[in-house]
Design a protein around this motif. Structure first.
Motif, PDB file in Angstrom:
ATOM      1  N   THR A  14       0.854  -1.188   0.000  1.00  5.83           N
ATOM      2  CA  THR A  14       0.000   0.000   0.000  1.00  5.83           C
ATOM      3  C   THR A  14       0.892   1.241   0.000  1.00  5.83           C
ATOM      4  O   THR A  14       2.120   1.153   0.029  1.00  5.83           O
ATOM      5  N   VAL A  31       3.539  -0.590   4.516  1.00 11.81           N
ATOM      6  CA  VAL A  31       2.408  -1.372   5.021  1.00 11.81           C
ATOM      7  C   VAL A  31       1.831  -2.194   3.868  1.00 11.81           C
ATOM      8  O   VAL A  31       1.667  -1.684   2.745  1.00 11.81           O
ATOM      9  N   TYR A  32       1.517  -3.457   4.152  1.00 13.70           N
ATOM     10  CA  TYR A  32       0.964  -4.366   3.142  1.00 13.70           C
ATOM     11  C   TYR A  32      -0.473  -4.749   3.499  1.00 13.70           C
ATOM     12  O   TYR A  32      -0.858  -4.745   4.671  1.00 13.70           O
ATOM     13  N   ARG A  33      -1.256  -5.078   2.476  1.00 12.95           N
ATOM     14  CA  ARG A  33      -2.576  -5.678   2.665  1.00 12.95           C
ATOM     15  C   ARG A  33      -2.421  -7.180   2.454  1.00 12.95           C
ATOM     16  O   ARG A  33      -2.007  -7.618   1.378  1.00 12.95           O
ATOM     17  N   GLN A  98      -9.575  -0.711   9.307  1.00  6.54           N
ATOM     18  CA  GLN A  98      -8.450  -0.877  10.218  1.00  6.54           C
ATOM     19  C   GLN A  98      -7.584   0.370  10.201  1.00  6.54           C
ATOM     20  O   GLN A  98      -6.949   0.706   9.210  1.00  6.54           O
ATOM     21  N   PRO A 101      -1.985  -0.179  11.525  1.00  6.07           N
ATOM     22  CA  PRO A 101      -1.387  -1.387  10.941  1.00  6.07           C
ATOM     23  C   PRO A 101      -0.776  -2.280  12.017  1.00  6.07           C
ATOM     24  O   PRO A 101      -0.318  -1.804  13.056  1.00  6.07           O
ATOM     25  N   TYR A 133      -8.891  -7.861   4.539  1.00  2.00           N
ATOM     26  CA  TYR A 133      -7.444  -7.978   4.546  1.00  2.00           C
ATOM     27  C   TYR A 133      -6.895  -7.397   5.851  1.00  2.00           C
ATOM     28  O   TYR A 133      -7.498  -6.518   6.459  1.00  2.00           O
ATOM     29  N   GLU A 135      -3.953  -5.225   7.373  1.00  2.00           N
ATOM     30  CA  GLU A 135      -2.906  -4.281   6.983  1.00  2.00           C
ATOM     31  C   GLU A 135      -1.785  -4.346   8.004  1.00  2.00           C
ATOM     32  O   GLU A 135      -2.014  -4.217   9.210  1.00  2.00           O
ATOM     33  N   SER A 136      -0.556  -4.533   7.519  1.00  2.00           N
ATOM     34  CA  SER A 136       0.541  -4.772   8.444  1.00  2.00           C
ATOM     35  C   SER A 136       1.907  -4.533   7.812  1.00  2.00           C
ATOM     36  O   SER A 136       2.072  -4.624   6.588  1.00  2.00           O
TER      37      SER A 136
END
Length: 400
Positions: A14, A31-33, A98, A101, A133, A135-136
């Motif tokens: 993202t 940060v990724y989904r 969310q 993250p 998803y 997000e992290s």
């Protein structure tokens, strides 16, 4: 398969960034989904330590890591640990998404964000047509080779921030015991620095954790930490620490026995306040000694009652012996009432000592400089004080 190798296949980057601190260095990480099915709970998370502890003591074994069955079991622990907070977070995520993250390892283990992940899993089940998803940030580390670094990061993310964290105090205590005392993974200083606490605060918590372990051993429930959570021992253990700081060293073991008896038989009221009464008794050695001897006898009866049983079964056996609770209560009440009577006897002496202290504080040079009106008022009050002194002398009929 590693998450970072799955870009475009359940993992998407993202535009977001998350502020992270590693070795006192601040960096902003992407940060990724991430598809929910690619993630799994961290079984070493302090939040679920006592729940997992009970699960295993009852003879259960966690399924294979990353399996749906494994995740379902941990999900239940997360929900049980604080259902109100979970439901609040779930409603918020459903409404606005969310916001914060999480942090996961490259193999999918969640280091921070277990509750948010739980909420997303539940929302996915409730609305299967809407894909969810997580997000992290993704860390290129593993739990085996970077266990200390990951634990420090987890502590910082979950305890080191200023905002209030809803962990059970006992779950925190269990995590501290395992990381600092038992496994010696991190030092007191490292724990304090990471959690934004003072070294003195953590030392107190370490002592509290040791008392928790000693109590569990006392009832033949070694490391059955879920019992400490179910009994809400955090307040009572803090109170016990305060008492131990103010009694002679040779009385510490006996005081612990008395408090452990109270915890073992259960309290119909506020256990912390019940234990606090021992502070009053400890001021009077004669009554403290009598109380200790009575509690030693109760302790022997408790151990005889437990026999070969342990844990929850041992506590249940104790609770069935109502005379034990009565004996503990009777002993405590007698000693506390005796201490209060002794205290009442000393009140007149305490008050007269204060009178002397106040009189000595009067500066006669200032009195001489008072206005005529204020000086007359002072003399009137002084006369009243003398009259009261004369009255007391005549009442007690003592030679001056």
């Amino acid at each position: 398969m590693k998450l970072l190798d799955m870009l475009g296949n359940g993992v998407e980057i993202t535009n977001g960034k998350k502020k992270m601190v590693f070795n006192n260095e601040t960096i902003f990480m992407p940060v990724y989904r991430i598809n929910l099915d690619l993630l799994y709970y961290n079984d070493q998370n302090d939040r679920i330590s006592t729940w997992l502890n009970k699960f295993e003591i009852e003879g259960n074994k966690l399924p294979e890591l990353k399996s749906d069955e494994y995740n379902s079991i941990i999900e239940e622990f997360i929900e049980q640990s604080n259902p109100i907070a979970l439901n609040k977070t779930k409603k918020n995520i459903d409404l606005v998404g969310q916001n914060e993250p999480g942090v996961v390892l490259n193999d999918g283990r969640i280091i921070d964000g277990n509750r948010r992940y739980t909420c997303l899993r539940k929302l996915q089940k409730e609305h299967p047509k809407k894909t969810r998803y997580f997000e992290s940030v993704i860390l290129e580390k593993d739990i085996e080779s970077s266990s200390k670094e990951i634990k420090l990061l987890e502590l910082f993310l979950q305890h080191g921030k200023e905002e209030r964290v809803d962990y059970s105090p006992i779950d925190k205590l269990v995590g501290l015991y395992k990381d600092v005392i038992k496994n010696k993974l991190i030092t007191i200083e490292e724990y304090a620095n990471t959690t934004n606490s003072t070294i003195n605060e953590i030392k107190k918590k370490v002592n509290e954790a040791i008392l928790m372990v000693e109590f569990l051993e006392y009832i033949n429930a070694d490391e059955e930490f879920y019992i400490a959570r179910e009994l809400n021992l955090d307040g009572p253990l803090q109170e016990l620490q305060g008492i131990l700081r103010n009694v002679p060293e040779d009385k510490e073991y006996d005081i612990k026995t008395a408090v452990f008896n109270i915890l073992a038989v259960g309290s119909t009221g506020d256990t912390t306040r019940t234990i606090r009464r021992i502070k009053n008794i400890a001021k009077y050695p004669k009554y403290l000694e009598q109380f200790i001897e009575e509690q030693k006898n109760v302790g022997i009866k408790i151990l005889d009652t437990i026999g070969e049983d342990s844990g929850r079964k041992a506590l249940d056996k104790i609770s069935m012996q109502s005379e034990l609770a009565y004996e503990v209560k009777k002993s405590l009440n007698k000693a506390d009432e005796s201490a209060n009577l002794e205290k009442a006897k000393n009140v007149p002496l305490s008050l007269i000592e204060k009178v002397e202290e106040y009189l000595m504080q009067i500066d006669l040079n200032i009195v001489k400089q008072l206005s005529e009106e204020n000086r007359a008022a002072f003399c009137l009050e002084l006369k009243k004080a003398k009259e009261n002194m004369d009255r007391i002398w005549s009442e007690i009929d003592v030679q001056r």
